[in-house]
Design a protein around this motif. Sequence first.
Motif, PDB file in Angstrom:
ATOM      1  N   ALA A 191     -19.672  13.267 -10.746  1.00 19.21           N
ATOM      2  CA  ALA A 191     -18.402  12.924 -10.095  1.00 19.21           C
ATOM      3  C   ALA A 191     -18.021  13.903  -8.998  1.00 19.21           C
ATOM      4  CB  ALA A 191     -17.290  12.846 -11.144  1.00 19.21           C
ATOM      5  N   ALA A 192     -18.451  15.150  -9.102  1.00 17.89           N
ATOM      6  CA  ALA A 192     -18.054  16.169  -8.128  1.00 17.89           C
ATOM      7  C   ALA A 192     -18.609  15.888  -6.736  1.00 17.89           C
ATOM      8  CB  ALA A 192     -18.515  17.549  -8.604  1.00 17.89           C
ATOM      9  N   ILE A 193     -19.739  15.172  -6.626  1.00 14.70           N
ATOM     10  CA  ILE A 193     -20.304  14.904  -5.305  1.00 14.70           C
ATOM     11  C   ILE A 193     -19.985  13.489  -4.825  1.00 14.70           C
ATOM     12  CG2 ILE A 193     -22.182  16.558  -5.658  1.00 14.70           C
ATOM     13  CD1 ILE A 193     -24.058  14.135  -6.061  1.00 14.70           C
ATOM     14  N   ILE A 194     -19.221  12.731  -5.609  1.00 18.79           N
ATOM     15  CA  ILE A 194     -18.831  11.367  -5.236  1.00 18.79           C
ATOM     16  C   ILE A 194     -17.378  11.404  -4.786  1.00 18.79           C
ATOM     17  CG2 ILE A 194     -18.615   8.985  -6.002  1.00 18.79           C
ATOM     18  CD1 ILE A 194     -20.727   9.593  -8.142  1.00 18.79           C
ATOM     19  N   GLU A 195     -17.114  10.970  -3.564  1.00 21.36           N
ATOM     20  CA  GLU A 195     -15.788  11.130  -2.972  1.00 21.36           C
ATOM     21  C   GLU A 195     -14.705  10.306  -3.659  1.00 21.36           C
ATOM     22  OE1 GLU A 195     -18.807  12.154   0.210  1.00 21.36           O
ATOM     23  OE2 GLU A 195     -18.601  10.657  -1.385  1.00 21.36           O
ATOM     24  N   ASP A 196     -15.079   9.203  -4.300  1.00 20.09           N
ATOM     25  CA  ASP A 196     -14.098   8.357  -5.001  1.00 20.09           C
ATOM     26  C   ASP A 196     -14.724   7.860  -6.289  1.00 20.09           C
ATOM     27  OD1 ASP A 196     -12.055   6.438  -5.673  1.00 20.09           O
ATOM     28  OD2 ASP A 196     -13.306   4.901  -4.724  1.00 20.09           O
ATOM     29  N   ASN A 197     -14.061   8.121  -7.409  1.00 21.09           N
ATOM     30  CA  ASN A 197     -14.582   7.705  -8.711  1.00 21.09           C
ATOM     31  C   ASN A 197     -13.698   6.687  -9.413  1.00 21.09           C
ATOM     32  OD1 ASN A 197     -17.052   9.514  -9.378  1.00 21.09           O
ATOM     33  ND2 ASN A 197     -15.555  10.943  -8.517  1.00 21.09           N
ATOM     34  N   ASP A 198     -12.597   6.309  -8.786  1.00 26.04           N
ATOM     35  CA  ASP A 198     -11.645   5.408  -9.443  1.00 26.04           C
ATOM     36  C   ASP A 198     -12.041   3.943  -9.307  1.00 26.04           C
ATOM     37  OD1 ASP A 198     -10.056   7.520 -10.276  1.00 26.04           O
ATOM     38  OD2 ASP A 198      -8.861   7.501  -8.428  1.00 26.04           O
ATOM     39  N   ASN A 199     -12.467   3.550  -8.114  1.00 26.91           N
ATOM     40  CA  ASN A 199     -12.720   2.128  -7.876  1.00 26.91           C
ATOM     41  C   ASN A 199     -13.858   1.571  -8.726  1.00 26.91           C
ATOM     42  OD1 ASN A 199     -10.650   2.047  -6.049  1.00 26.91           O
ATOM     43  ND2 ASN A 199     -11.939   1.937  -4.225  1.00 26.91           N
ATOM     44  N   ARG A 200     -14.930   2.357  -8.883  1.00 20.35           N
ATOM     45  CA  ARG A 200     -16.044   1.857  -9.694  1.00 20.35           C
ATOM     46  C   ARG A 200     -15.617   1.630 -11.139  1.00 20.35           C
ATOM     47  NH1 ARG A 200     -17.960   6.026 -12.857  1.00 20.35           N
ATOM     48  NH2 ARG A 200     -17.557   8.128 -12.073  1.00 20.35           N
ATOM     49  N   LYS A 201     -14.723   2.491 -11.643  1.00 19.11           N
ATOM     50  CA  LYS A 201     -14.240   2.325 -13.010  1.00 19.11           C
ATOM     51  C   LYS A 201     -13.371   1.075 -13.135  1.00 19.11           C
ATOM     52  CE  LYS A 201     -14.343   7.297 -13.948  1.00 19.11           C
ATOM     53  NZ  LYS A 201     -13.548   8.498 -14.295  1.00 19.11           N
ATOM     54  N   ARG A 202     -12.591   0.780 -12.103  1.00 17.50           N
ATOM     55  CA  ARG A 202     -11.745  -0.410 -12.133  1.00 17.50           C
ATOM     56  C   ARG A 202     -12.586  -1.684 -12.228  1.00 17.50           C
ATOM     57  NH1 ARG A 202      -7.942   0.090  -6.982  1.00 17.50           N
ATOM     58  NH2 ARG A 202      -7.239  -1.954  -7.744  1.00 17.50           N
ATOM     59  N   VAL A 203     -13.720  -1.692 -11.541  1.00 19.34           N
ATOM     60  CA  VAL A 203     -14.551  -2.892 -11.499  1.00 19.34           C
ATOM     61  C   VAL A 203     -15.469  -2.996 -12.707  1.00 19.34           C
ATOM     62  CG1 VAL A 203     -16.367  -4.105 -10.208  1.00 19.34           C
ATOM     63  CG2 VAL A 203     -14.469  -3.009  -8.981  1.00 19.34           C
ATOM     64  N   TYR A 204     -16.167  -1.897 -13.033  1.00 20.24           N
ATOM     65  CA  TYR A 204     -17.252  -1.971 -14.010  1.00 20.24           C
ATOM     66  C   TYR A 204     -16.910  -1.377 -15.385  1.00 20.24           C
ATOM     67  CZ  TYR A 204     -19.847  -3.032  -9.782  1.00 20.24           C
ATOM     68  OH  TYR A 204     -20.273  -3.593  -8.613  1.00 20.24           O
ATOM     69  N   ALA A 205     -15.805  -0.677 -15.480  1.00 19.25           N
ATOM     70  CA  ALA A 205     -15.408  -0.123 -16.775  1.00 19.25           C
ATOM     71  C   ALA A 205     -13.909  -0.301 -16.987  1.00 19.25           C
ATOM     72  CB  ALA A 205     -15.782   1.359 -16.867  1.00 19.25           C
TER      73      ALA A 205
ATOM     74  N   TYR B  66     -19.305  -8.151   8.774  1.00 17.53           N
ATOM     75  CA  TYR B  66     -19.701  -7.140   9.747  1.00 17.53           C
ATOM     76  C   TYR B  66     -18.704  -6.922  10.880  1.00 17.53           C
ATOM     77  CZ  TYR B  66     -24.176  -7.353   7.368  1.00 17.53           C
ATOM     78  OH  TYR B  66     -25.162  -7.296   6.410  1.00 17.53           O
ATOM     79  N   GLU B  67     -17.795  -7.859  11.080  1.00 24.34           N
ATOM     80  CA  GLU B  67     -16.843  -7.704  12.174  1.00 24.34           C
ATOM     81  C   GLU B  67     -15.408  -8.061  11.789  1.00 24.34           C
ATOM     82  OE1 GLU B  67     -18.202  -9.508  15.849  1.00 24.34           O
ATOM     83  OE2 GLU B  67     -20.286  -9.379  15.198  1.00 24.34           O
ATOM     84  N   GLY B  68     -15.224  -8.768  10.678  1.00 26.11           N
ATOM     85  CA  GLY B  68     -13.926  -9.280  10.309  1.00 26.11           C
ATOM     86  C   GLY B  68     -13.204  -8.455   9.274  1.00 26.11           C
ATOM     87  N   PRO B  69     -12.503  -9.120   8.344  1.00 27.23           N
ATOM     88  CA  PRO B  69     -11.631  -8.407   7.399  1.00 27.23           C
ATOM     89  C   PRO B  69     -12.385  -7.471   6.456  1.00 27.23           C
ATOM     90  CG  PRO B  69     -11.831 -10.749   6.818  1.00 27.23           C
ATOM     91  CD  PRO B  69     -12.425 -10.592   8.181  1.00 27.23           C
ATOM     92  N   ILE B  70     -13.584  -7.817   6.075  1.00 25.08           N
ATOM     93  CA  ILE B  70     -14.329  -6.936   5.171  1.00 25.08           C
ATOM     94  C   ILE B  70     -14.742  -5.675   5.917  1.00 25.08           C
ATOM     95  CG2 ILE B  70     -16.377  -6.727   3.707  1.00 25.08           C
ATOM     96  CD1 ILE B  70     -16.237  -9.770   3.309  1.00 25.08           C
ATOM     97  N   ALA B  71     -15.209  -5.814   7.156  1.00 19.94           N
ATOM     98  CA  ALA B  71     -15.572  -4.651   7.969  1.00 19.94           C
ATOM     99  C   ALA B  71     -14.376  -3.738   8.174  1.00 19.94           C
ATOM    100  CB  ALA B  71     -16.126  -5.112   9.309  1.00 19.94           C
ATOM    101  N   GLU B  72     -13.227  -4.328   8.403  1.00 22.76           N
ATOM    102  CA  GLU B  72     -12.006  -3.537   8.588  1.00 22.76           C
ATOM    103  C   GLU B  72     -11.665  -2.759   7.318  1.00 22.76           C
ATOM    104  OE1 GLU B  72      -7.287  -4.249   9.805  1.00 22.76           O
ATOM    105  OE2 GLU B  72      -8.727  -5.907   9.857  1.00 22.76           O
ATOM    106  N   ALA B  73     -11.805  -3.416   6.166  1.00 25.86           N
ATOM    107  CA  ALA B  73     -11.528  -2.734   4.897  1.00 25.86           C
ATOM    108  C   ALA B  73     -12.530  -1.612   4.647  1.00 25.86           C
ATOM    109  CB  ALA B  73     -11.555  -3.749   3.758  1.00 25.86           C
ATOM    110  N   ILE B  74     -13.804  -1.838   4.977  1.00 24.40           N
ATOM    111  CA  ILE B  74     -14.831  -0.811   4.773  1.00 24.40           C
ATOM    112  C   ILE B  74     -14.548   0.403   5.643  1.00 24.40           C
ATOM    113  CG2 ILE B  74     -17.272  -0.283   5.181  1.00 24.40           C
ATOM    114  CD1 ILE B  74     -17.897  -3.168   4.277  1.00 24.40           C
TER     115      ILE B  74
ATOM    116  N   ASN C 135      -5.633  -4.181   0.171  1.00 28.94           N
ATOM    117  CA  ASN C 135      -4.454  -4.863  -0.390  1.00 28.94           C
ATOM    118  C   ASN C 135      -4.195  -4.440  -1.829  1.00 28.94           C
ATOM    119  OD1 ASN C 135      -3.860  -6.673   1.899  1.00 28.94           O
ATOM    120  ND2 ASN C 135      -5.855  -7.582   1.389  1.00 28.94           N
ATOM    121  N   GLY C 136      -4.603  -3.249  -2.179  1.00 25.77           N
ATOM    122  CA  GLY C 136      -4.351  -2.742  -3.524  1.00 25.77           C
ATOM    123  C   GLY C 136      -5.448  -3.040  -4.521  1.00 25.77           C
ATOM    124  N   GLY C 137      -6.489  -3.741  -4.086  1.00 25.55           N
ATOM    125  CA  GLY C 137      -7.609  -4.042  -4.956  1.00 25.55           C
ATOM    126  C   GLY C 137      -8.896  -3.433  -4.432  1.00 25.55           C
TER     127      GLY C 137
END
Length: 613
Positions: A225-239, A272-280, A448-450
């Motif tokens: 976890a120390a070298i991973i910049e965000d550890n919360d989102n993966r837990k929300r999805v997979y655990a 690659y250019e729309g809303p998903i790209a913007e979120a990434i 959007n909070g997800g």
Amino acid sequence: MRRRTFLSTLPAGAVIAGATAAVGQGATVAASPSRTPAQAAPSAYPYRGVGMGDRIMGAPFAGRSTVWGARGAVATAHPTATLIGLDTLRRGGSAIDAAIAVNAALGFLEPVANGIGGDAFGLMWDPKQRKVVGFNGSGASPRGLSLEAARGRANARGYLPSYGAVTVNVPGTIDAWWQAHQRHGKLPWKDVFAPVIELCERGEVMPQLIAFYLERNMAGFDRSAAIIEDNDNRKRVYAPDGRTPRVGEVFANPDLARTYRLIAEGGRDAFYEGPIAEAIEGYFRRIGGWMTRADLAAHRTEWVEPLTSNYRGVDVWQLGPNTQGLSTLQILNVCERFDLKGLGFQSAASIHVQAEAKRLAFEDRARWFADPAFSRTPVERLISKDYAAERAALIRMDRVMERAMPGDAPTQGDTTYFSVADADGMMVSWIQSNYRGMGSGLVPDDGNGGTLGFMFQDRGELFALTDGHPNVYAPGKRPFHTIIPGLATRDGEPWMAFGVMGGGMQPQGQAQIVINMVDYGLDPQEAGDAPRWQHEGSSEPTGEPAEGTGVLHLESGVPEATKEQLRALGWTLGPPNGGFGGYQNVMRQVNERGPWTYGAASEVRKDGLALAY
């Protein structure tokens, strides 16, 4: 990846199971994630010494029969994905439509092996052109990440780390889907995704092996976890609720369903250019990464001319660098210089030759393979039969080579492979991966909070950091890639779409499948169920040097006499280590009576299923 690194990433249960299999002669049954430590302990293992049941015909080590059909066939690593692929064919879809639906489904069903945060590669027999075509769907590194910055994130051994933003390249999978569909799709793009979106929303029951690796991979992320910049989102999805789903429980991913819906409605541009790209872009800005919308918008899948070499009358097809497909052809070219059939199936002499051929091929792999836009690989020389003869002459039948060197002229991963064929004769060999242990550990926000419901790949780990190395990191460059589809033809006609998952296991596994079928006469299912060998310890395209003669791992089904003879030749043998890959195959058979038919096979070592109709 070195063996010690791989074992450190394996779940403890897998190591115990491998050690148990080495003691007994029977098949290994991995401990369920829900078992208690006492139940999983070797002293409580109830299956020691028990082998497979007897089959009335065919090879005794085969777990089931090859599946046959005349209209279409699908072989994947998850039964539900296979059913979705078969249903897509029955709805009038092409093999490409079915492949896209299968891949999208596996991104949900098998997140330990693949997802839209990774890259994809494919080979296909196009019946209209009557030729093999291929695509390279790998993405480049962020243009804002310099070599100096990448070196600043190196681990204590001087190589890029396994996880975190520095390992993330542009995901190529969605564009690969789009480009393939534009050329070969029959169903409307949106219709291909409809059953998968519904599946993600309602959920699916978790099978044994995927549950096992999901729990262990998440625990591995926690340790790093120390070298991973965000550890919360993966837990929300997979655990959710603090743990991963257990065997038999229903798992859903509504976040991924929303992302798939955006892609279904907006095509590749949504990613690659729309809303998903913007979120990434917003996500990486928040966590301190480098990926931008401009990086995503610049990506395009590359249609490429596949490489080919003939092995005893069979033309085997592979993709060239930046993949390791050339290694499969080199292994087979060297093995062709020896009478493997005469040496005997599962004999020490046959395995010795194959493993030595692998060692020679992998030294060339470490020396030459890289993004061809940045460095030229001498493919013509490396693939030639004359070069194979020179390399084969280095192999001694009485002992192991002390050191394998590249000629003049890490790598365990989590990957999914599948084969699809349709009634028109199109055959598709498709492989897709996030690389090691599900990927980088990073699951992006949706703004959007997800979350977006998928994890980014960590393929960037495979860059070298050494000046002058062909695979040295550079902005906008594709790293060396382990994932390779395989395809074979005979006399200008398609024969089989096949592949073996698993990092550096892939070329040696593919070679074993071809050898099992061509030299030893096994059918597709028997060829996959046969005991495998895996050699580890060769030099790597990251710049990591070889470790002596390495370690030759053998599955428990290899005869004991063979093991003793290999030790006498000087091989250091290792126990089954869980790294023997995962295999699927669809074979086209020309029949004396009636039309050609398809035979489909799936991996006994996975949760998968092959079906035909």
